[in-house]
Design a protein around this motif. Sequence first.
Motif, PDB file in Angstrom:
ATOM      1  N   ALA A   1       0.204  -0.800   0.008  1.00  0.00           N
ATOM      2  CA  ALA A   1      -0.222  -0.021   0.148  1.00  0.00           C
ATOM      3  C   ALA A   1       0.768   1.313   0.133  1.00  0.00           C
ATOM      4  O   ALA A   1       2.381   1.416   0.296  1.00  0.00           O
ATOM      5  CB  ALA A   1      -0.527   0.137   1.037  1.00  0.00           C
ATOM      6  N   ASN A   2       0.185   2.409  -0.419  1.00  0.00           N
ATOM      7  CA  ASN A   2       1.186   3.496  -0.583  1.00  0.00           C
ATOM      8  C   ASN A   2       0.365   4.628   0.448  1.00  0.00           C
ATOM      9  O   ASN A   2      -1.118   4.957  -0.613  1.00  0.00           O
ATOM     10  CB  ASN A   2       1.444   3.858  -2.138  1.00  0.00           C
ATOM     11  N   SER A   3       0.763   4.992   1.361  1.00  0.00           N
ATOM     12  CA  SER A   3      -0.092   6.158   1.939  1.00  0.00           C
ATOM     13  C   SER A   3       0.165   7.885   1.812  1.00  0.00           C
ATOM     14  O   SER A   3       0.350   8.059   2.317  1.00  0.00           O
ATOM     15  CB  SER A   3      -0.331   6.114   3.085  1.00  0.00           C
ATOM     16  N   ASP A   4      -0.138   7.629   0.191  1.00  0.00           N
ATOM     17  CA  ASP A   4       0.532   9.207   0.085  1.00  0.00           C
ATOM     18  C   ASP A   4      -1.062   9.836  -0.781  1.00  0.00           C
ATOM     19  O   ASP A   4      -1.036   9.236  -1.228  1.00  0.00           O
ATOM     20  CB  ASP A   4       1.309   9.469  -1.085  1.00  0.00           C
ATOM     21  N   PRO A   5      -1.460  10.961   0.104  1.00  0.00           N
ATOM     22  CA  PRO A   5      -2.537  11.304  -0.642  1.00  0.00           C
ATOM     23  C   PRO A   5      -2.494  12.240  -1.896  1.00  0.00           C
ATOM     24  O   PRO A   5      -3.363  11.606  -2.854  1.00  0.00           O
ATOM     25  CB  PRO A   5      -3.095  12.471   0.316  1.00  0.00           C
ATOM     26  N   GLU A   6      -1.664  12.143  -2.347  1.00  0.00           N
ATOM     27  CA  GLU A   6      -1.003  13.303  -3.538  1.00  0.00           C
ATOM     28  C   GLU A   6      -0.964  11.047  -4.346  1.00  0.00           C
ATOM     29  O   GLU A   6      -1.128  11.252  -6.463  1.00  0.00           O
ATOM     30  CB  GLU A   6      -0.193  13.639  -3.776  1.00  0.00           C
ATOM     31  N   HIS A   7      -0.646  10.385  -4.357  1.00  0.00           N
ATOM     32  CA  HIS A   7      -0.739   9.485  -5.493  1.00  0.00           C
ATOM     33  C   HIS A   7      -1.524   7.751  -4.350  1.00  0.00           C
ATOM     34  O   HIS A   7      -0.348   7.212  -3.408  1.00  0.00           O
ATOM     35  CB  HIS A   7       0.325   8.840  -5.352  1.00  0.00           C
ATOM     36  N   ALA A   8      -2.712   8.085  -3.697  1.00  0.00           N
ATOM     37  CA  ALA A   8      -3.108   6.775  -3.004  1.00  0.00           C
ATOM     38  C   ALA A   8      -3.203   5.721  -3.883  1.00  0.00           C
ATOM     39  O   ALA A   8      -4.858   5.704  -4.626  1.00  0.00           O
ATOM     40  CB  ALA A   8      -4.861   7.640  -2.071  1.00  0.00           C
ATOM     41  N   ALA A   9      -2.329   4.962  -3.150  1.00  0.00           N
ATOM     42  CA  ALA A   9      -2.914   3.365  -4.309  1.00  0.00           C
ATOM     43  C   ALA A   9      -1.982   2.067  -3.775  1.00  0.00           C
ATOM     44  O   ALA A   9      -1.453   2.477  -3.022  1.00  0.00           O
ATOM     45  CB  ALA A   9      -2.090   3.484  -5.890  1.00  0.00           C
ATOM     46  N   TRP A  10      -2.378   0.673  -3.795  1.00  0.00           N
ATOM     47  CA  TRP A  10      -1.962  -0.407  -4.094  1.00  0.00           C
ATOM     48  C   TRP A  10      -0.996  -0.940  -5.133  1.00  0.00           C
ATOM     49  O   TRP A  10      -1.474  -1.029  -6.397  1.00  0.00           O
ATOM     50  CB  TRP A  10      -2.614  -1.568  -3.812  1.00  0.00           C
ATOM     51  N   TYR A  11       0.359  -1.290  -4.713  1.00  0.00           N
ATOM     52  CA  TYR A  11       0.873  -2.217  -5.755  1.00  0.00           C
ATOM     53  C   TYR A  11       1.365  -3.462  -5.816  1.00  0.00           C
ATOM     54  O   TYR A  11       0.940  -4.323  -4.745  1.00  0.00           O
ATOM     55  CB  TYR A  11       2.509  -1.296  -6.181  1.00  0.00           C
ATOM     56  N   GLN A  12       1.870  -3.972  -7.266  1.00  0.00           N
ATOM     57  CA  GLN A  12       1.851  -5.313  -7.055  1.00  0.00           C
ATOM     58  C   GLN A  12       3.449  -5.494  -7.717  1.00  0.00           C
ATOM     59  O   GLN A  12       3.448  -5.146  -8.289  1.00  0.00           O
ATOM     60  CB  GLN A  12       1.400  -6.779  -7.205  1.00  0.00           C
ATOM     61  N   TYR A  13       4.326  -6.594  -7.018  1.00  0.00           N
ATOM     62  CA  TYR A  13       5.476  -7.291  -7.420  1.00  0.00           C
ATOM     63  C   TYR A  13       5.198  -8.483  -8.115  1.00  0.00           C
ATOM     64  O   TYR A  13       5.031  -9.169  -7.299  1.00  0.00           O
ATOM     65  CB  TYR A  13       6.709  -6.833  -6.156  1.00  0.00           C
ATOM     66  N   LYS A  14       5.719  -9.079  -8.696  1.00  0.00           N
ATOM     67  CA  LYS A  14       6.325 -10.680  -8.872  1.00  0.00           C
ATOM     68  C   LYS A  14       7.544 -11.049  -7.867  1.00  0.00           C
ATOM     69  O   LYS A  14       8.976 -10.006  -8.166  1.00  0.00           O
ATOM     70  CB  LYS A  14       6.557 -10.902 -10.184  1.00  0.00           C
ATOM     71  N   ILE A  15       7.342 -11.791  -6.923  1.00  0.00           N
ATOM     72  CA  ILE A  15       8.714 -12.211  -6.142  1.00  0.00           C
ATOM     73  C   ILE A  15       8.994 -13.278  -7.614  1.00  0.00           C
ATOM     74  O   ILE A  15       8.850 -14.675  -6.919  1.00  0.00           O
ATOM     75  CB  ILE A  15       7.871 -12.934  -5.196  1.00  0.00           C
TER      76      ILE A  15
END
Length: 342
Positions: free
Chosen positions: A236-250
């Motif tokens: 999760a990214n708790s930035d009000p300017e870019h509030a989002a969730w990211y995913q990555y491949k492990i």
Amino acid sequence: MKKITSIILGSALLLGACRESNKKTIPDEANLAPLSIEILDDEALQIIDPKSKIEILASGFAWTEGPLWIKEGNYLLFSDIPNNKVYKLDPKNNDTVTYLHPSGFSGTDFTGEEPGSNGLLLNKEGELVLMQHGNRQVAKMNTPVSTPSSDFTTLVDSYMGKQLNSPNDATFDKNGNLYFTDPPYGLPKRMDDEGKELNFQGIYCLMTNGELILLDSISRPNGIGISPDGNVLYVANSDPEHAAWYQYKISEPGKVTDKKLFYEVTELIGKEGQQGLPDGLKINSNGTLFATGPGGVWIFNPKGKALARIHTGQATANCAFDTEEKTLYITADDFIMAVDLK
């Protein structure tokens, strides 16, 4: 001892239209009760009953975080960050008691607002691991979970010779490697704190051999989780300017590739009924994500489709399952809430 209030305040709203993944249509909040379940896609009906009641189990804290269900004893632990405490909530006996104090700052001169522990989790040996804001470290409690004490061993507190910001949330992979986030929220002045040594906010993996690997840096990394098959990392990214969730491949332990935007909610920030930012998250054994964000808890399938929202009426920090994944415990502002799952 803090008596459980046991208030039941549930209502539900079933929306007829399904929502496509990552679409930014803002739901109409006018008809939503502060405590309600909003169904966005029929797939959610296999996960949660829209008529399930959201129960307030306890209240009167400062800011609740890091919920962790303890199977041996059937109780919930959670952090109260401003009060530098971990509490134990025993639903069977209808009370909460102080479990650990101090929990995240061991000194006496902290000048900020968030000295305590944040994320809590158990390692493979069943030991309690804490993300400690004030001590700016990942630590392990040296006594068994059944006999808590503020006696800690530092697992990691620096990267490349520079002190971490304030470890926030974490998750273990199946091999015992620890993935964690390090935003500035525990620093007295956060991004402007004179004691901040790193010029970025990192996502890390602490390997079982003690090596600390920087996986990525984003503006405000927060909640973190790994898919049941161990192949996908969510942050999760708790930035009000870019509030989002990211995913990555492990691709292998301690290495991530193929960074993708999982879901973005920036346009909801500041809207009525949309308190909070992307924060903590948990993933059940079927790969369904329960992620706190604007309005409460969002439920996503692994493909990034929003299935439902649990509206708490509060800025919501994190959540946790019981052993059977039939109850979701929620930390929301000064409350502990619970809702039944299917």
